[in-house]
Scaffold this motif. Structure first.
Motif, PDB file in Angstrom:
ATOM      1  N   GLU A   1       0.586  -1.357  -0.092  1.00 59.17           N
ATOM      2  CA  GLU A   1      -0.022   0.054   0.009  1.00 59.17           C
ATOM      3  C   GLU A   1       0.867   1.326   0.020  1.00 59.17           C
ATOM      4  O   GLU A   1       1.956   1.520   0.710  1.00 59.17           O
ATOM      5  CB  GLU A   1      -0.861   0.078   1.083  1.00 59.17           C
ATOM      6  CG  GLU A   1      -1.591   1.253   1.456  1.00 59.17           C
ATOM      7  CD  GLU A   1      -2.606   1.636   0.015  1.00 59.17           C
ATOM      8  OE1 GLU A   1      -3.085   0.450  -0.285  1.00 59.17           O
ATOM      9  OE2 GLU A   1      -2.640   2.712  -0.275  1.00 59.17           O
ATOM     10  N   THR A   2       0.354   2.157  -0.733  1.00 59.47           N
ATOM     11  CA  THR A   2       1.417   3.435  -0.815  1.00 59.47           C
ATOM     12  C   THR A   2       0.497   4.764  -0.565  1.00 59.47           C
ATOM     13  O   THR A   2       0.973   5.305   0.326  1.00 59.47           O
ATOM     14  CB  THR A   2       1.745   3.630  -2.494  1.00 59.47           C
ATOM     15  OG1 THR A   2       2.121   2.233  -2.923  1.00 59.47           O
ATOM     16  CG2 THR A   2       3.106   4.667  -2.495  1.00 59.47           C
ATOM     17  N   MET A   3      -0.594   4.988  -1.171  1.00 57.31           N
ATOM     18  CA  MET A   3      -0.964   6.417  -1.051  1.00 57.31           C
ATOM     19  C   MET A   3      -1.409   6.723   0.299  1.00 57.31           C
ATOM     20  O   MET A   3      -1.255   7.782   0.924  1.00 57.31           O
ATOM     21  CB  MET A   3      -2.191   6.377  -1.868  1.00 57.31           C
ATOM     22  CG  MET A   3      -3.123   7.742  -1.866  1.00 57.31           C
ATOM     23  SD  MET A   3      -1.721   9.074  -1.963  1.00 57.31           S
ATOM     24  CE  MET A   3      -1.453   9.082  -3.959  1.00 57.31           C
ATOM     25  N   ALA A   4      -2.216   5.644   1.028  1.00 53.24           N
ATOM     26  CA  ALA A   4      -2.720   5.941   2.207  1.00 53.24           C
ATOM     27  C   ALA A   4      -1.442   6.184   3.561  1.00 53.24           C
ATOM     28  O   ALA A   4      -1.437   7.081   4.098  1.00 53.24           O
ATOM     29  CB  ALA A   4      -3.552   4.958   2.810  1.00 53.24           C
ATOM     30  N   VAL A   5      -0.386   5.499   3.111  1.00 55.02           N
ATOM     31  CA  VAL A   5       0.645   5.509   3.820  1.00 55.02           C
ATOM     32  C   VAL A   5       1.326   6.948   3.625  1.00 55.02           C
ATOM     33  O   VAL A   5       1.891   7.339   4.762  1.00 55.02           O
ATOM     34  CB  VAL A   5       1.862   4.285   3.608  1.00 55.02           C
ATOM     35  CG1 VAL A   5       3.128   4.386   4.457  1.00 55.02           C
ATOM     36  CG2 VAL A   5       1.090   3.035   3.725  1.00 55.02           C
ATOM     37  N   ILE A   6       1.756   7.219   2.580  1.00 47.03           N
ATOM     38  CA  ILE A   6       2.302   8.507   2.478  1.00 47.03           C
ATOM     39  C   ILE A   6       1.477   9.821   2.995  1.00 47.03           C
ATOM     40  O   ILE A   6       2.139  10.702   3.733  1.00 47.03           O
ATOM     41  CB  ILE A   6       2.349   9.016   0.743  1.00 47.03           C
ATOM     42  CG1 ILE A   6       3.300   8.039   0.173  1.00 47.03           C
ATOM     43  CG2 ILE A   6       2.755  10.309   0.534  1.00 47.03           C
ATOM     44  CD1 ILE A   6       3.136   8.107  -1.475  1.00 47.03           C
ATOM     45  N   MET A   7       0.232   9.604   3.121  1.00 45.82           N
ATOM     46  CA  MET A   7      -0.689  10.593   3.608  1.00 45.82           C
ATOM     47  C   MET A   7      -0.362  10.645   5.220  1.00 45.82           C
ATOM     48  O   MET A   7      -0.715  11.799   5.728  1.00 45.82           O
ATOM     49  CB  MET A   7      -2.247  10.573   3.143  1.00 45.82           C
ATOM     50  CG  MET A   7      -2.177  10.822   1.778  1.00 45.82           C
ATOM     51  SD  MET A   7      -3.875  10.419   1.247  1.00 45.82           S
ATOM     52  CE  MET A   7      -4.743  11.980   1.760  1.00 45.82           C
ATOM     53  N   VAL A   8      -0.335   9.559   5.897  1.00 41.14           N
ATOM     54  CA  VAL A   8      -0.329   9.665   7.480  1.00 41.14           C
ATOM     55  C   VAL A   8       1.317   9.196   7.923  1.00 41.14           C
ATOM     56  O   VAL A   8       1.202   9.427   9.007  1.00 41.14           O
ATOM     57  CB  VAL A   8      -1.215   8.641   7.724  1.00 41.14           C
ATOM     58  CG1 VAL A   8      -2.721   8.941   7.717  1.00 41.14           C
ATOM     59  CG2 VAL A   8      -0.995   7.309   7.663  1.00 41.14           C
ATOM     60  N   ALA A   9       2.288   8.936   7.279  1.00 40.32           N
ATOM     61  CA  ALA A   9       3.306   8.516   7.860  1.00 40.32           C
ATOM     62  C   ALA A   9       4.372   9.268   8.177  1.00 40.32           C
ATOM     63  O   ALA A   9       5.374   9.118   8.778  1.00 40.32           O
ATOM     64  CB  ALA A   9       3.866   7.154   6.976  1.00 40.32           C
ATOM     65  N   GLY A  10       4.392  10.694   7.410  1.00 36.04           N
ATOM     66  CA  GLY A  10       5.376  11.639   7.680  1.00 36.04           C
ATOM     67  C   GLY A  10       6.722  11.578   6.656  1.00 36.04           C
ATOM     68  O   GLY A  10       7.181  12.627   6.364  1.00 36.04           O
ATOM     69  N   ASN A  11       6.768  10.337   6.384  1.00 36.56           N
ATOM     70  CA  ASN A  11       7.739  10.187   5.249  1.00 36.56           C
ATOM     71  C   ASN A  11       9.242  10.579   5.610  1.00 36.56           C
ATOM     72  O   ASN A  11       9.952  10.845   4.468  1.00 36.56           O
ATOM     73  CB  ASN A  11       7.322  10.779   3.934  1.00 36.56           C
ATOM     74  CG  ASN A  11       5.811  10.295   3.821  1.00 36.56           C
ATOM     75  OD1 ASN A  11       5.733   9.094   3.668  1.00 36.56           O
ATOM     76  ND2 ASN A  11       4.948  11.196   3.407  1.00 36.56           N
ATOM     77  N   ALA A  12       9.680  10.684   6.699  1.00 38.48           N
ATOM     78  CA  ALA A  12      11.330  11.064   6.870  1.00 38.48           C
ATOM     79  C   ALA A  12      12.046  10.003   6.566  1.00 38.48           C
ATOM     80  O   ALA A  12      11.505   9.046   7.113  1.00 38.48           O
ATOM     81  CB  ALA A  12      11.301  11.660   8.315  1.00 38.48           C
ATOM     82  N   ALA A  13      12.968  10.276   5.879  1.00 38.25           N
ATOM     83  CA  ALA A  13      13.588   8.952   5.484  1.00 38.25           C
ATOM     84  C   ALA A  13      14.828   8.612   6.669  1.00 38.25           C
ATOM     85  O   ALA A  13      16.222   8.701   6.244  1.00 38.25           O
ATOM     86  CB  ALA A  13      14.389   9.331   4.074  1.00 38.25           C
ATOM     87  N   GLU A  14      14.192   8.447   7.455  1.00 41.52           N
ATOM     88  CA  GLU A  14      15.343   8.039   8.837  1.00 41.52           C
ATOM     89  C   GLU A  14      14.666   7.136   9.466  1.00 41.52           C
ATOM     90  O   GLU A  14      13.400   7.006   9.595  1.00 41.52           O
ATOM     91  CB  GLU A  14      15.661   9.175   9.558  1.00 41.52           C
ATOM     92  CG  GLU A  14      14.851  10.085  10.144  1.00 41.52           C
ATOM     93  CD  GLU A  14      15.296  11.234  10.739  1.00 41.52           C
ATOM     94  OE1 GLU A  14      15.070  11.541  11.867  1.00 41.52           O
ATOM     95  OE2 GLU A  14      15.930  12.003  10.163  1.00 41.52           O
TER      96      GLU A  14
END
Lengths: 256, 286
Positions: free
Chosen positions: B214-227
């Motif tokens: 799953e991609t879209m829903a995760v992008i919207m709620v996960a914050g997406n910091a690459a650490e």
């Protein structure tokens, strides 16, 4: 056993069972003796299995089934609200038409009943496992395969295992619903021998389509037709001089 | 006669070609991903690519470890939330609810699968994120939020497949158990669930596949910091998000590195599936 061999263990009074608007059993009255084999014969759909399933209240599971009347087991009505249903089913065990061992190991199958009734002592479970498999003459065959899945056994072994599963619980009554109908004649003969042995300690009620089987193994026979118990009596009398013409028609093979 | 035979042969040939085109699509996709993403992994070294802690594509530093950990954390979180909930629902519907209620509830649950993932993400953003931020702390956009949203999203898969496998358990086992004086719950726990084990495991595997992909829903709620997040209240970036977020502007080696992300995702899913299938077949035999 509290009730001696030959004394009445189960008394059925005015038993009526309905499935929705269909009346499956009509006003059954019957007394069953302890440590005897009683055979129930009759055409399909005439209430034999329904009667059998009344005795351990398995009909409770069927949607829309309704029961009237009384069944006294050791003097107590099993339909009364005080009945401990789980205990009743422990004391009145059942063997089904098609062998239905659980998809678990042989050992787990035999000890299943004990475990659901809260017994978890390993030494005791192992003792019961040995005793129960001995009682159905399976121990020597299976003692090295106790961890094997029970579904890998032959049909006859599976049916014996289902019996062992009951015996582990030390029941008083064993209900058998056409226990040999899925077995070949030789296996049937061996199961019948076993029933003869078990009769010494247990009260057995067997539903069968096979009249030779009823004549061979049972002490008493009841004939069911269209939900009625047409005739009940000692097996050799039912088969040699039946009182009701309908019974005679059936056992002489005129229909059924 | 001859005409019929000829048309049969034609149809067979046609179906064969269509079947092969489906399989070859899979082949072509696999080949393409590996062709695009493979070389750069070896150029910078497999080890630094997989275990590298830093992802600075503009400086040609490609470490995917934070995203690998992120995907695994979020997937595990989704399973922790979704599997018990889904399994309990399936058990209730199959064994304890009336048939009428089950007939109403099952299609409703299946409707959950029809809601677009962007809607899940949007709802998460509107309600879940502020709730977490205000009550538990952190920025709200977090591993926890992604796990909860994904846990809900895998429910229809987990429920309907485990429900089917519980219903497929023959009634004669239930009767046998009840006739020995077992309660309904004992029957479910000791006979029905073990008998339905392989189907339930399949339900979990498919739920896992859904969660990790799953991609879209995760992008919207996960914050997406690459650490790598220090707690479940911190933001996280998954492998899928990594591709989707940067594909729009990536070029050259950056673009290839995103394909390499796809390769890693591909391998992880393969490994997880194989492990799950192996345990399923081994337990099935026992």
């Amino acid at each position: 056993m509290k009730v001696e061999a030959g004394e009445y263990l189960i008394e059925v009074r005015n038993l009526n069972v309905f499935y929705g608007s269909f009346q499956a059993l009509k006003d059954i009255n019957l007394k069953l003796q302890a440590a005897r084999i009683t055979a129930l014969i009759g055409p399909s759909g005439c209430g034999k299995s329904t009667f059998l399933r009344s005795l351990n209240r398995m009909n409770d599971l069927i949607d829309g089934a309704r029961t009237e009347g009384e069944v006294f087991f050791e003097g107590k009505d099993i339909f009364s609200p005080e009945t401990d249903l789980l205990e009743l089913r422990r004391r009145v065990g059942m063997v089904f038409q098609r062998p239905n061992p659980f998809p678990l190991s042989i050992a787990d199958n035999v000890t299943y009943g004990l475990r659901v009734h809260g017994q978890n002592d390993r030494a005791w479970l192992e003792e019961r496992l040995y005793w129960s498999l001995q009682a159905v003459n399976l121990w020597d065959e299976l003692k090295d395969r106790l961890k094997v899945n029970a579904l890998e056994l032959t049909g006859e072994q599976q049916q014996r295992l289902c019996l062992a599963r009951l015996l582990a619980l030390e029941p008083e009554v064993i209900l058998m619903d056409e226990p040999c109908s899925a077995l070949d004649p030789l296996a049937t003969a061996r199961i019948e021998d076993l029933m003869y042995e078990l009769k010494k300690k247990y009260t057995i009620i067997i539903v069968t389509h096979n009249m030779q089987q009823a004549a061979r193994v049972s002490d008493f026979t009841g004939y069911f037709l269209l939900g009625e118990l047409v005739e009940f009596g000692e097996t050799n009398e039912i088969f040699t001089k039946p009182k009701d013409p309908r019974t005679e028609d059936y056992i002489t093979g005129r229909f059924g | 006669m001859t005409d019929l035979r000829k048309s049969d042969r034609l149809i067979k040939l046609g179906l064969l070609m269509i079947a092969f085109s489906a399989i070859s699509a899979l082949f072509v996709i696999t080949l393409f991903i590996f062709e695009q993403g493979g070389p750069i992994m070896f150029k910078y070294g497999l080890k630094s690519f997989i275990f590298g802690q830093d992802w600075y594509p503009s400086e040609k530093i490609f470490g995917l470890w934070p995203m690998i950990v992120g995907s695994l954390m979020v997937t595990l979180g989704a399973l922790i939330i979704g599997v018990p909930l889904g399994l309990a629902t399936a058990i209730f519907l199959a064994e304890f609810s009336s048939r009428r209620l089950a007939r109403i509830l099952k299609p409703v649950i299946e409707l959950l699968a029809g809601i677009p993932s962007v809607v899940y993400g949007f709802l998460g953003l509107m309600f879940l994120i502020p709730f977490i931020r205000e009550n538990l702390g952190g920025p709200g956009l977090s591993v926890l939020a992604a796990s909860i949203i994904l846990g809900i999203m895998i429910l229809p898969t987990v429920i309907s497949i485990s429900l089917d496998s519980i219903r497929a358990v023959p009634d004669c086992y239930r009767e046998g158990s009840i006739a020995l004086g077992a309660t309904r719950w004992q029957t479910v726990r000791m006979v029905v669930l073990p008998a339905a084990r392989s189907g339930i495991l399949a339900a979990i595997i498919l739920g896992m596949g859904r969660a990790i992909g799953e991609t879209m829903a995760v992008i919207m709620v996960a914050g997406n910091a690459a650490e790598i997040p220090s707690s479940i209240l911190q933001p996280v970036r998954t492998l899928t998000s990594n591709i989707a977020l940067e594909m729009g502007y990536a070029a050259g080696e950056h673009r290839q590195a995103l394909f390499a992300t796809g390769v890693i995702l591909f391998v992880i899913i393969m490994v997880l599936n194989t492990i799950a299938n192996l345990t399923a077949s081994r337990q099935g035999k026992r």
